[in-house]
Design a protein around this motif. Structure first.
Motif, PDB file in Angstrom:
ATOM      1  N   UNK A  94     -81.527 -17.040   5.504  1.00  0.00           N
ATOM      2  CA  UNK A  94     -81.534 -18.027   6.582  1.00  0.00           C
ATOM      3  C   UNK A  94     -82.793 -18.881   6.527  1.00  0.00           C
ATOM      4  N   UNK A  95     -83.916 -18.236   6.242  1.00  0.00           N
ATOM      5  CA  UNK A  95     -85.178 -18.945   6.063  1.00  0.00           C
ATOM      6  C   UNK A  95     -85.036 -20.009   4.967  1.00  0.00           C
ATOM      7  N   UNK A  96     -84.297 -19.645   3.923  1.00  0.00           N
ATOM      8  CA  UNK A  96     -84.174 -20.532   2.774  1.00  0.00           C
ATOM      9  C   UNK A  96     -83.249 -21.715   3.042  1.00  0.00           C
ATOM     10  N   UNK A  97     -82.332 -21.576   3.997  1.00  0.00           N
ATOM     11  CA  UNK A  97     -81.557 -22.748   4.402  1.00  0.00           C
ATOM     12  C   UNK A  97     -82.514 -23.838   4.878  1.00  0.00           C
ATOM     13  N   UNK A  98     -83.528 -23.422   5.627  1.00  0.00           N
ATOM     14  CA  UNK A  98     -84.550 -24.376   6.059  1.00  0.00           C
ATOM     15  C   UNK A  98     -85.326 -24.939   4.899  1.00  0.00           C
ATOM     16  N   UNK A  99     -85.673 -24.062   3.931  1.00  0.00           N
ATOM     17  CA  UNK A  99     -86.390 -24.527   2.744  1.00  0.00           C
ATOM     18  C   UNK A  99     -85.549 -25.503   1.939  1.00  0.00           C
ATOM     19  N   UNK A 100     -84.241 -25.359   2.021  1.00  0.00           N
ATOM     20  CA  UNK A 100     -83.328 -26.257   1.322  1.00  0.00           C
ATOM     21  C   UNK A 100     -83.245 -27.615   2.023  1.00  0.00           C
ATOM     22  N   UNK A 101     -83.201 -27.567   3.348  1.00  0.00           N
ATOM     23  CA  UNK A 101     -83.028 -28.807   4.108  1.00  0.00           C
ATOM     24  C   UNK A 101     -84.329 -29.603   4.249  1.00  0.00           C
TER      25      UNK A 101
END
Length: 399
Positions: free
Chosen positions: A153-160
């Motif tokens: 979930x943290x990485x969704x932010x890193x992606x966006x």
């Protein structure tokens, strides 16, 4: 060796606790904010402000190492007060506030460095209490999976985050103000979600010794914990920051400079897909084996830098390996450490390991920045490869 106890009233067998999902949402929003800045800084500092690699390395080191001492503070305060959520909220709030300060400091290198340090200080305060909240809500045999879900979930932010920065730069040019303001808005929403939706049970006493600085340091008397702490720090010394990895990949592959802000997207996308499965794999075959294996994948990234002119194919392979490296290390280490620390010292125990990593990564960023500034590109890459090989061997022999 300490093993986390299980409170059935707070944990549901076979499912990820609600605390993990709520904290994952907080991290998603906060990482959009953080990665917007991370994606923007290399272009802003190296291209707009014309900083050298040595200066960039110092600032990047501050960005990484400013968390070091405050990780210990955050862990100690959280354990002593039993208010892990409150300490984490303060850290998230501090990072959000710095986003409004960045536009005010303009092109002043000292101001940028101080603001970056304050931003990372917020991260330092919140990381151990947040990870403690996750571990205290999760059965020991599911820790790898729980941290994997959180990191996904943290990485969704890193992606966006880099995507938002790219869209802003495409439409308004390299202008700092809007990037930092939008970043601040995401950080504030994340803070609101933390306050409103993350639950913490402070009524039930946690097992283990009473929290204190002495008790925290006493953890190092445990052989397994001490070895993991030292080995993680040694590996951190040979781990280049994301900013330097992306800069080196761009230089080695000869892709346009405009592609640099988008490179974090590749790493984040792989991390998003792989973090959960790799976390479950770590639960089955051993978390430390997976952690060391992740650094072997990072070594492969460094080796690829010696094949110049590979274009977008080289970028894709490098980012794939880089994302797998994070899947095998970020979260897996916290899961491993959590099983070695009593509940009453969970945040303190995590913070000691994280502090060691932060300090050695600070040294890595500053040292590699000077090396890249004054030595040939190939020499710098060979030095990075040699350091990582030595570190992996030392960590393997220690554990």
């Amino acid at each position: 060796m300490y093993v986390a106890s299980v409170r059935p009233s707070e944990r549901v067998k076979g499912k990820v606790p609600g605390t993990v999902v709520a904290l994952g949402t907080v991290s998603l929003l906060t990482d959009i904010s953080a990665e917007m800045v991370t994606a923007f800084m290399p272009v802003y500092l190296l291209v707009t402000l014309q900083m050298g690699y040595a200066q960039f390395g110092i600032l990047d080191g501050l960005y990484t190492g400013a968390t070091a001492v405050l990780r210990l503070v955050g862990g100690q305060v959280a354990d002593r007060t039993h208010r892990h959520k409150a300490v984490a909220a303060f850290g998230y709030g501090l990072s959000a506030a710095t986003k409004f300060v960045f536009p005010a400091v303009g092109a002043n290198a000292f101001g940028i460095g101080a603001t970056m340090a304050a931003d990372r200080a917020g991260k330092g305060l919140r990381t151990a209490p947040r990870d403690a909240l996750i571990s205290l809500a999760t059965p020991p045999d599911k820790l790898g999976a729980a941290f994997g879900v959180h990191r996904s979930m943290d990485t969704v932010g890193a992606l966006l985050g880099p995507l938002v920065t790219f869209l802003l730069l495409t439409n308004i040019g390299i202008v700092a103000g809007p990037v930092f303001v939008v970043s601040a808005c995401f950080a504030l929403v994340g803070l609101i979600v933390l306050i409103a939706f993350v639950r913490e049970n402070r009524a039930e006493a946690k097992s283990g010794p009473k929290p204190s600085i002495k008790a925290g340091l006493a953890l190092l008397k445990d052989t397994d914990y001490r070895r993991v702490t030292i080995a993680a720090a040694v590996l951190g010394l040979a781990t280049l920051s994301d900013a330097f990895v992306f800069i080196l990949v761009q230089k080695a592959t000869d892709v346009p400079l405009a592609a640099l802000p988008l490179m974090p997207l590749g790493t984040a996308l792989v991390f998003l897909v792989a973090a959960g499965p790799v976390g479950r794999l770590a639960d089955k075959i051993g978390r430390w084996k997976v952690f060391l294996g992740g650094h072997v994948l990072l070594l492969a990234v460094y080796v690829l830098l010696l094949a110049p002119g590979t274009g977008y194919v080289g970028v894709g392979v490098a980012l794939l390996l880089h994302g797998l490296f994070y899947s095998a290390t970020d979260g897996v280490l916290s899961a491993r450490v959590s099983t070695l620390v009593p509940e009453s010292l969970r945040a303190s125990g995590l913070s000691v390991v994280q502090t060691g990593q932060a300090l050695t990564r600070l040294v890595s960023s500053v040292g590699f920045g000077f090396l890249l500034q004054f030595a040939a590109f190939g020499t710098a890459v060979y030095a990075a490869i040699g350091a990582l090989v030595l570190s992996v061997v030392v960590a393997w022999r220690m554990t």
